[in-house]
Scaffold this active site. Structure first.
Site, PDB file in Angstrom:
ATOM      1  N   GLY A   1       0.836  -1.206   0.000  1.00 30.74           N
ATOM      2  CA  GLY A   1       0.000   0.000   0.000  1.00 30.74           C
ATOM      3  C   GLY A   1       0.862   1.245   0.000  1.00 30.74           C
TER       4      GLY A   1
ATOM      5  N   VAL B   1      17.917   8.185  -3.499  1.00 25.21           N
ATOM      6  CA  VAL B   1      18.616   8.522  -4.751  1.00 25.21           C
ATOM      7  C   VAL B   1      19.747   9.526  -4.488  1.00 25.21           C
ATOM      8  CG1 VAL B   1      18.341   9.656  -7.011  1.00 25.21           C
ATOM      9  CG2 VAL B   1      16.636   7.998  -6.220  1.00 25.21           C
TER      10      VAL B   1
ATOM     11  N   ARG C   1       0.794  -4.940  -5.607  1.00 22.09           N
ATOM     12  CA  ARG C   1       0.845  -6.191  -4.848  1.00 22.09           C
ATOM     13  C   ARG C   1       1.094  -7.270  -5.896  1.00 22.09           C
ATOM     14  NH1 ARG C   1      -0.862  -4.310   0.357  1.00 22.09           N
ATOM     15  NH2 ARG C   1      -2.362  -2.636   0.118  1.00 22.09           N
TER      16      ARG C   1
ATOM     17  N   ASP D   1       4.915  -4.736   6.082  1.00 20.15           N
ATOM     18  CA  ASP D   1       5.269  -6.068   6.552  1.00 20.15           C
ATOM     19  C   ASP D   1       5.439  -7.088   5.412  1.00 20.15           C
ATOM     20  OD1 ASP D   1       5.341  -8.046   8.757  1.00 20.15           O
ATOM     21  OD2 ASP D   1       3.478  -8.737   7.820  1.00 20.15           O
ATOM     22  N   GLY D   2       4.466  -7.110   4.481  1.00 18.74           N
ATOM     23  CA  GLY D   2       4.540  -8.052   3.368  1.00 18.74           C
ATOM     24  C   GLY D   2       5.748  -7.773   2.486  1.00 18.74           C
TER      25      GLY D   2
ATOM     26  N   THR E   1       4.292   2.490   5.432  1.00 21.64           N
ATOM     27  CA  THR E   1       2.898   2.039   5.505  1.00 21.64           C
ATOM     28  C   THR E   1       2.158   2.947   6.476  1.00 21.64           C
ATOM     29  OG1 THR E   1       1.421   0.256   6.255  1.00 21.64           O
ATOM     30  CG2 THR E   1       3.614   0.267   7.195  1.00 21.64           C
TER      31      THR E   1
ATOM     32  N   ASP F   1      -0.182   2.132   8.311  1.00 22.53           N
ATOM     33  CA  ASP F   1      -0.797   1.361   9.402  1.00 22.53           C
ATOM     34  C   ASP F   1      -0.057   1.414  10.740  1.00 22.53           C
ATOM     35  OD1 ASP F   1      -2.812   0.569   7.731  1.00 22.53           O
ATOM     36  OD2 ASP F   1      -1.838  -1.302   7.154  1.00 22.53           O
TER      37      ASP F   1
ATOM     38  N   ASP G   1       2.041  -0.719  11.802  1.00 23.77           N
ATOM     39  CA  ASP G   1       1.838  -2.074  12.329  1.00 23.77           C
ATOM     40  C   ASP G   1       3.122  -2.881  12.455  1.00 23.77           C
ATOM     41  OD1 ASP G   1       2.282  -2.259   9.619  1.00 23.77           O
ATOM     42  OD2 ASP G   1       0.599  -3.598   9.201  1.00 23.77           O
TER      43      ASP G   1
ATOM     44  N   ARG H   1     -25.708  14.654  17.359  1.00 18.97           N
ATOM     45  CA  ARG H   1     -25.653  13.279  16.847  1.00 18.97           C
ATOM     46  C   ARG H   1     -24.438  12.515  17.378  1.00 18.97           C
ATOM     47  NH1 ARG H   1     -27.233  15.246  10.809  1.00 18.97           N
ATOM     48  NH2 ARG H   1     -29.450  14.825  10.978  1.00 18.97           N
TER      49      ARG H   1
ATOM     50  N   ARG I   1      -6.578  -2.970   9.400  1.00 17.78           N
ATOM     51  CA  ARG I   1      -7.260  -4.273   9.402  1.00 17.78           C
ATOM     52  C   ARG I   1      -6.943  -5.068  10.669  1.00 17.78           C
ATOM     53  NH1 ARG I   1      -5.419  -6.249   3.735  1.00 17.78           N
ATOM     54  NH2 ARG I   1      -4.078  -4.486   4.110  1.00 17.78           N
TER      55      ARG I   1
ATOM     56  N   LYS J   1     -22.353  17.139  27.122  1.00 20.42           N
ATOM     57  CA  LYS J   1     -21.879  17.036  25.723  1.00 20.42           C
ATOM     58  C   LYS J   1     -23.060  17.023  24.758  1.00 20.42           C
ATOM     59  CE  LYS J   1     -17.308  15.592  25.188  1.00 20.42           C
ATOM     60  NZ  LYS J   1     -16.298  14.760  24.601  1.00 20.42           N
TER      61      LYS J   1
ATOM     62  N   HIS K   1      -9.891   5.887   1.218  1.00 16.21           N
ATOM     63  CA  HIS K   1      -8.564   6.038   0.609  1.00 16.21           C
ATOM     64  C   HIS K   1      -7.964   7.430   0.720  1.00 16.21           C
ATOM     65  CE1 HIS K   1      -9.437   2.067  -1.002  1.00 16.21           C
ATOM     66  NE2 HIS K   1      -8.135   1.962  -1.130  1.00 16.21           N
TER      67      HIS K   1
HETATM   68  P1  ATP Z   1       0.733  -2.492   3.602  1.00 16.46           P
HETATM   69  O1  ATP Z   1       1.111  -2.614   5.059  1.00 16.46           O
HETATM   70  O2  ATP Z   1       0.547  -1.067   3.232  1.00 16.46           O
HETATM   71  O3  ATP Z   1      -0.392  -3.383   3.189  1.00 16.46           O
HETATM   72  P2  ATP Z   1       2.639  -4.425   2.684  1.00 16.46           P
HETATM   73  O4  ATP Z   1       4.035  -4.282   2.217  1.00 16.46           O
HETATM   74  O5  ATP Z   1       2.420  -5.179   3.954  1.00 16.46           O
HETATM   75  O6  ATP Z   1       2.019  -2.968   2.742  1.00 16.46           O
HETATM   76  P3  ATP Z   1       1.530  -6.599   1.131  1.00 16.46           P
HETATM   77  O7  ATP Z   1       0.496  -6.611   0.075  1.00 16.46           O
HETATM   78  O8  ATP Z   1       1.317  -7.463   2.319  1.00 16.46           O
HETATM   79  O9  ATP Z   1       1.755  -5.075   1.521  1.00 16.46           O
HETATM   80  O10 ATP Z   1       2.936  -7.051   0.475  1.00 16.46           O
HETATM   81  C1  ATP Z   1       3.442  -6.412  -0.669  1.00 16.46           C
HETATM   82  C2  ATP Z   1       4.074  -7.404  -1.596  1.00 16.46           C
HETATM   83  O11 ATP Z   1       5.196  -8.021  -0.947  1.00 16.46           O
HETATM   84  C3  ATP Z   1       3.189  -8.580  -2.006  1.00 16.46           C
HETATM   85  O12 ATP Z   1       2.277  -8.248  -3.023  1.00 16.46           O
HETATM   86  C4  ATP Z   1       4.238  -9.567  -2.483  1.00 16.46           C
HETATM   87  O13 ATP Z   1       4.691  -9.231  -3.772  1.00 16.46           O
HETATM   88  C5  ATP Z   1       5.385  -9.339  -1.481  1.00 16.46           C
HETATM   89  N1  ATP Z   1       5.328 -10.347  -0.411  1.00 16.46           N
HETATM   90  C6  ATP Z   1       4.487 -10.373   0.640  1.00 16.46           C
HETATM   91  N2  ATP Z   1       4.695 -11.468   1.415  1.00 16.46           N
HETATM   92  C7  ATP Z   1       5.701 -12.150   0.832  1.00 16.46           C
HETATM   93  C8  ATP Z   1       6.383 -13.364   1.132  1.00 16.46           C
HETATM   94  N3  ATP Z   1       6.070 -14.103   2.197  1.00 16.46           N
HETATM   95  N4  ATP Z   1       7.375 -13.763   0.295  1.00 16.46           N
HETATM   96  C9  ATP Z   1       7.704 -13.029  -0.796  1.00 16.46           C
HETATM   97  N5  ATP Z   1       7.098 -11.869  -1.125  1.00 16.46           N
HETATM   98  C10 ATP Z   1       6.116 -11.422  -0.340  1.00 16.46           C
END
Ligand code: ATP
Length: 320
Positions: free
Chosen positions: A11, A24, A72, A103-104, A126, A128, A130, A163, A172, A214, A250
């Site tokens: 995200g 850069v 993603r 995280d992802g 991010t 979040d 988180d 209200r 999430r 209030k 958003h």
């Molecule tokens: P946000 O917190 O804003 O959702 P995020 O980085 O956590 O951001 P994700 O959609 O969870 O968003 O992960 C982004 C991308 O990272 C995924 O679409 C995928 O390409 C990659 N990714 C996530 N988990 C894995 C994993 N276990 N192994 C390899 N690549 C991963």
């Protein structure tokens, strides 16, 4: 290290552009070539790679979104996709990679460093907030400020009409946006995924605040609990006060980054490149106790986010 790559993933978050600029410019300062990879891991797999210059990042420090765009990418979860990503890096002679994301995205970076030996540095981007290892993630402050702006406006009209406003914010699994925007806006109640809510208690709080003079109430709810619409529907059956739902949506992801996010972006981006320049990879950067830190990426992604119960109690005590 002479050539490094940079991507934004997951995200988007305000401050990502400022971080791109910092990476850069810091890279160029150290005599490196910096390659921008578009659309996150998807662009890495599909070889959407272009060299970036000093002027490629002019006039973006104040812009929301991400100049490199983001995506993603499910293919990055497969061995085939990961190998293609590594092939792209090898083809361009990219020796180290900076990944700006949540995280992802860090899990993807961890795979590249752990299984394919690519030195990677993660920058927490991010809204979040988180990630446990860092006090703040890039974009969180701006997102909360956006929520505050909207909640302030809602307070005006809710007070005029006496209200109850139910405001849905993002989060999430993590209630930090609800927690911080709730405290900072003077909301009476927050509802977050980390704490089970009790509708009777919520109704009592509303009634108590009305008895105390209030004329309106704000309830901030994190999307991970349920939608504002659903929560308002449930609450309405327990109260005679008129309840109105609003989903901020958003809007939270966009906008010019706050001072705090620009400062984090500058420091995170610079620290990431300093590490690569010292030949250090497989780390994430962050901020703890007001100091810029780095830590092992494997350790960072294995940490479970904890909720700040003390802040939650603070809200309970001061928002009456
Ligand atoms: P946000 O917190 O804003 O959702 P995020 O980085 O956590 O951001 P994700 O959609 O969870 O968003 O992960 C982004 C991308 O990272 C995924 O679409 C995928 O390409 C990659 N990714 C996530 N988990 C894995 C994993 N276990 N192994 C390899 N690549 C991963």
């Amino acid at each position: 290290m002479k050539r490094i790559g940079l991507l934004t993933s997951g995200g988007d978050a305000p401050g990502m552009n400022a971080a791109i600029r910092a990476v850069v410019r810091s890279g160029i300062y150290f005599g490196m070539e910096v390659y921008g990879i578009e659309r996150g891991y998807a662009g890495l797999i599909e070889d959407n790679v272009t060299p970036m210059e000093m002027r490629s990042v002019s006039n973006i420090v104040q812009c929301g979104g991400t100049k490199l765009r983001t995506a993603r990418c499910m293919e990055m979860l497969t061995v085939e996709g990961q190998k293609r990503a590594v092939d792209t890096l090898e083809k361009h002679g990219i020796e180290g990679l900076v990944v700006i994301g949540g995280d992802g995205s860090f899990r993807g970076a961890k795979v590249l460093s752990e299984q394919y030996g690519v030195p990677t540095i993660g920058i927490p981007g991010t809204i979040d907030n988180d990630l446990e290892y860092t006090d703040y993630t890039l974009g969180f402050d701006t997102a909360v400020n956006t929520c505050l702006d909207i909640i302030n406006k809602l307070r005006d009209t809710m007070t005029s009409h006496e209200r109850v406003s139910v405001v849905e914010v993002m989060g999430r699994h993590c209630g930090d946006i609800a927690l911080y925007s709730g405290i900072a806006s003077g909301a009476e109640i927050i509802v977050v995924p980390e704490i089970a809510f009790n509708m009777d208690e919520i109704v009592s709080r509303i009634n108590r605040s009305r008895a105390n003079g209030k004329h309106s109430n704000i309830i901030v709810i994190a999307e991970g609990v349920m939608t504002a619409e659903e929560f308002a529907r449930q609450l309405q059956s327990f109260t005679l006060h008129s309840v109105r739902p609003t989903c901020i949506g958003h809007v939270q992801r966009g906008g010019s980054p706050s001072m705090m996010d620009r400062m984090l972006a500058a420091q995170f981006g610079n620290k990431a490149v300093r590490l690569l320049n010292d030949g250090i990879g497989n780390r994430v950067v962050g901020i703890r106790d007001n100091k810029i830190i780095d830590m092992d990426i494997i350790e960072a992604v294995s940490m479970k986010k904890t909720f700040n119960y003390e802040l939650y109690e603070t809200l309970q005590m001061i928002s009456m």
